[in-house]
Design an enzyme around this catalytic site. Structure first.
Site, PDB file in Angstrom:
ATOM      1  N   HIS A 130       4.790   4.445   5.099  1.00 14.18           N
ATOM      2  CA  HIS A 130       5.006   3.103   4.541  1.00 14.18           C
ATOM      3  C   HIS A 130       6.471   2.676   4.684  1.00 14.18           C
ATOM      4  O   HIS A 130       6.768   1.549   5.100  1.00 14.18           O
ATOM      5  CB  HIS A 130       4.579   3.128   3.059  1.00 14.18           C
ATOM      6  CG  HIS A 130       4.729   1.854   2.308  1.00 14.18           C
ATOM      7  ND1 HIS A 130       3.651   1.177   1.754  1.00 14.18           N
ATOM      8  CD2 HIS A 130       5.830   1.117   1.974  1.00 14.18           C
ATOM      9  CE1 HIS A 130       4.092   0.083   1.143  1.00 14.18           C
ATOM     10  NE2 HIS A 130       5.416   0.027   1.237  1.00 14.18           N
ATOM     11  N   GLU A 131       7.392   3.596   4.367  1.00 13.69           N
ATOM     12  CA  GLU A 131       8.819   3.244   4.417  1.00 13.69           C
ATOM     13  C   GLU A 131       9.315   3.120   5.863  1.00 13.69           C
ATOM     14  O   GLU A 131      10.125   2.235   6.169  1.00 13.69           O
ATOM     15  CB  GLU A 131       9.658   4.266   3.636  1.00 13.69           C
ATOM     16  CG  GLU A 131       9.309   4.405   2.152  1.00 13.69           C
ATOM     17  CD  GLU A 131       9.234   3.082   1.401  1.00 13.69           C
ATOM     18  OE1 GLU A 131       9.973   2.134   1.756  1.00 13.69           O
ATOM     19  OE2 GLU A 131       8.431   2.982   0.458  1.00 13.69           O
TER      20      GLU A 131
HETATM   21 ZN    ZN Z   1       6.801  -1.358   0.612  1.00 17.06          ZN
END
Ligand code: ZN
Length: 199
Positions: free
Chosen positions: A159-160
């Site tokens: 996600h990051e």
């Molecule tokens: Zn996020």
């Protein structure tokens, strides 16, 4: 639900996150900086350390497990995280210029757990992602770092890294799921003024 495997272990193999930062307001989906690839980090200097300290303070103030620089409006490929893996160990780190490696072929198993984003607060829907991930990049000192994780940590690392590419998890789900996500977010909006989580 309690996790019988949970421990108090904190793994920070490349050192702790800087703790002297200030909380900044979190940039939301729709801001241009969130939807285009970020600039690579080239200067591993005091201003980078200071940015990472602010990102750390902001992540903890928002009760998040990860935060990328674009989420405080800064156009740089760097993220911080403090996130449990499947065994309940908290893994802590900072990654500049991240590259993610995902399992392929027979090793690739998708995990469809709920996902949320501090830049679209108050909303969670299922998002299928590979159940393990490795991220390589550089630490605050410019030296190589590598993190491998499963469980929520695998999701967080993906996600990051996506954020540093200008991808939000809303880009990875169906239109139907996006509608559900938007509904939850709109309902929760009064709890998240634009200054959140700063005072
Ligand atoms: Zn996020």
């Amino acid at each position: 639900m309690s996790d019988p495997a949970a421990t108090d272990a904190v793994l920070a193999p490349y050192g702790p996150l800087p703790t002297d930062g200030s909380t900044r307001p979190i940039t939301r989906w729709g801001a241009e900086v969130m939807h285009r690839p970020q600039q690579p980090v080239t200067d591993f200097d005091e201003s980078l350390r200071s940015l990472v300290a602010d990102m750390t303070a902001t992540m903890y103030a928002a009760d998040g497990v990860g935060l990328a620089a674009c989420q405080v409006g800064v156009d740089l490929q760097v993220f911080v995280f403090d996130c449990p893996d499947d065994a309940g160990r908290r893994v802590v780190g900072v990654v500049c210029n991240p590259e993610v490696e995902l399992p392929e072929g027979r090793d690739r198993r998708l995990d469809a757990d709920d996902e949320g984003c501090l830049s679209f607060p108050g909303a969670y829907v299922e998002c299928a992602r590979p159940d393990t991930a490795t991220v390589r990049g550089q630490g605050l000192d410019g030296q190589p770092v590598e993190f491998t994780g499963d469980g929520l940590l695998a999701r967080c690392l993906q996600h990051e890294t996506d954020h540093t590419r200008g991808i939000v998890f809303g880009d990875r789900i169906s239109e139907k799921a996006r509608k559900k996500l938007r509904k939850q977010h709109d309902k929760a909006a009064p709890d998240y003024p634009l200054s959140w989580p700063a005072e």
